[in-house]
Design an enzyme around this catalytic site. Structure first.
Site, PDB file in Angstrom:
ATOM      1  N   SER A  43     -19.988  -9.943  -9.820  1.00  0.00           N
ATOM      2  CA  SER A  43     -19.283  -8.913  -9.074  1.00  0.00           C
ATOM      3  C   SER A  43     -20.249  -7.794  -8.726  1.00  0.00           C
ATOM      4  O   SER A  43     -21.278  -7.615  -9.389  1.00  0.00           O
ATOM      5  CB  SER A  43     -18.136  -8.342  -9.922  1.00  0.00           C
ATOM      6  OG  SER A  43     -17.601  -7.161  -9.355  1.00  0.00           O
TER       7      SER A  43
ATOM      8  N   TYR B 248     -14.675  -4.584 -17.630  1.00  0.00           N
ATOM      9  CA  TYR B 248     -14.935  -5.572 -16.581  1.00  0.00           C
ATOM     10  C   TYR B 248     -16.396  -5.501 -16.146  1.00  0.00           C
ATOM     11  O   TYR B 248     -17.094  -6.517 -16.068  1.00  0.00           O
ATOM     12  CB  TYR B 248     -13.999  -5.330 -15.395  1.00  0.00           C
ATOM     13  CG  TYR B 248     -14.195  -6.306 -14.260  1.00  0.00           C
ATOM     14  CD1 TYR B 248     -13.687  -7.598 -14.352  1.00  0.00           C
ATOM     15  CD2 TYR B 248     -14.869  -5.932 -13.103  1.00  0.00           C
ATOM     16  CE1 TYR B 248     -13.860  -8.504 -13.309  1.00  0.00           C
ATOM     17  CE2 TYR B 248     -15.043  -6.829 -12.061  1.00  0.00           C
ATOM     18  CZ  TYR B 248     -14.534  -8.114 -12.168  1.00  0.00           C
ATOM     19  OH  TYR B 248     -14.720  -9.002 -11.139  1.00  0.00           O
TER      20      TYR B 248
END
Length: 248
Positions: free
Chosen positions: A145, A159
């Site tokens: 990501s 995350y």
């Protein structure tokens, strides 16, 4: 002239939706036999029905390392090889640390980090063996990501930590496996239309689409296919993909 991945076998985790589903379709379109790994069997079976006899369904939670190892063994027993591993399964919970449930943090670590470690560990020997064959190359691609490069706000806390972790793991693995002709790549998407973005709520998604635009899962699948179809002499180690108007 045949497709670029004719005769190869690919494993895609998180294949029941989003980037994983799009990647499975794209790899199959290049001639690969695709093993579909995810928890939702019904969706996997529907996708396998589209892809044809070369695909296989493996209902598994990537956080369960023993189950993943059995699934990888089943794939190799069926097809005799494993050429491409796409670590795509992921989980995200974007909330400030204060008041967050510890169980949510643990789930992100279990799926995003331990899932990548367990699947890669189960696949490594098979990938190294495939790289000694006629094609002369094998690939591990992990979907990370933008958050694995930069912490863009407090809500991405754990995350982002998980995505930084898999980035470090991928780089170390790349340095180790290059001489075995196993390429290791990292794809880092920005905002993509997915169950994660949809889970943020209709209002937030509408705002994101209006202000930044959202990429489609197929955009990320294209990047993955590009990585694994390069000539043997060429390794693409990282691809960062953002919507054109996404600033960070």
């Amino acid at each position: 002239m045949g497709a670029r991945l004719d005769g190869t076998v690919a494993v895609v985790t998180g294949a029941s939706s989003g980037i994983g589903e799009a990647t499975a379709r794209a790899l199959a379109g290049e001639g690969a036999h695709v093993a579909l790994l995810a928890r939702r069997r019904e969706r996997l079976e529907a996708l396998a029905g589209e892809l044809g006899d070369g695909s296989s369904v493996h209902e598994v939670d990537v956080a369960d390392a023993e189950a993943v190892a059995r699934a990888i063994a089943d794939v190799v027993a069926r097809h005799g090889r494993l050429d491409v591993l796409v670590n795509n399964a992921g989980y995200g919970s974007m909330t400030p640390a204060t008041g967050s449930a510890l169980s949510e943090w643990r789930t992100m670590v279990d799926v995003n980090v331990n899932g990548v470690l367990g699947t890669t560990h189960a696949a490594l020997d098979h990938l190294r063996r495939a790289a000694t064959g006629e094609r002369g190359i094998a690939d591990v691609v992990t979907v990370s990501s933008v958050a694995g490069r930069k912490v863009s706000g407090p809500a991405v806390n754990v995350y982002a930590a998980t995505k930084h972790a898999v980035g470090a793991f991928s780089e170390a693995l790349r340095q180790e496996l290059g001489t075995d002709h196993v390429r290791v790549g990292l794809v880092e998407p920005g905002l993509v239309r997915s169950e994660l973005t949809e889970g943020q709520g209709a209002a937030q998604q509408a705002e994101a689409e209006q202000e930044l635009g959202l990429m489609e899962p197929s955009d990320i699948a294209d990047a993955i296919v590009y990585m694994v179809t390069r000539p043997r002499r060429t390794a693409v180690n990282e691809i960062l993909v953002r919507p054109t108007e996404q600033a960070r």
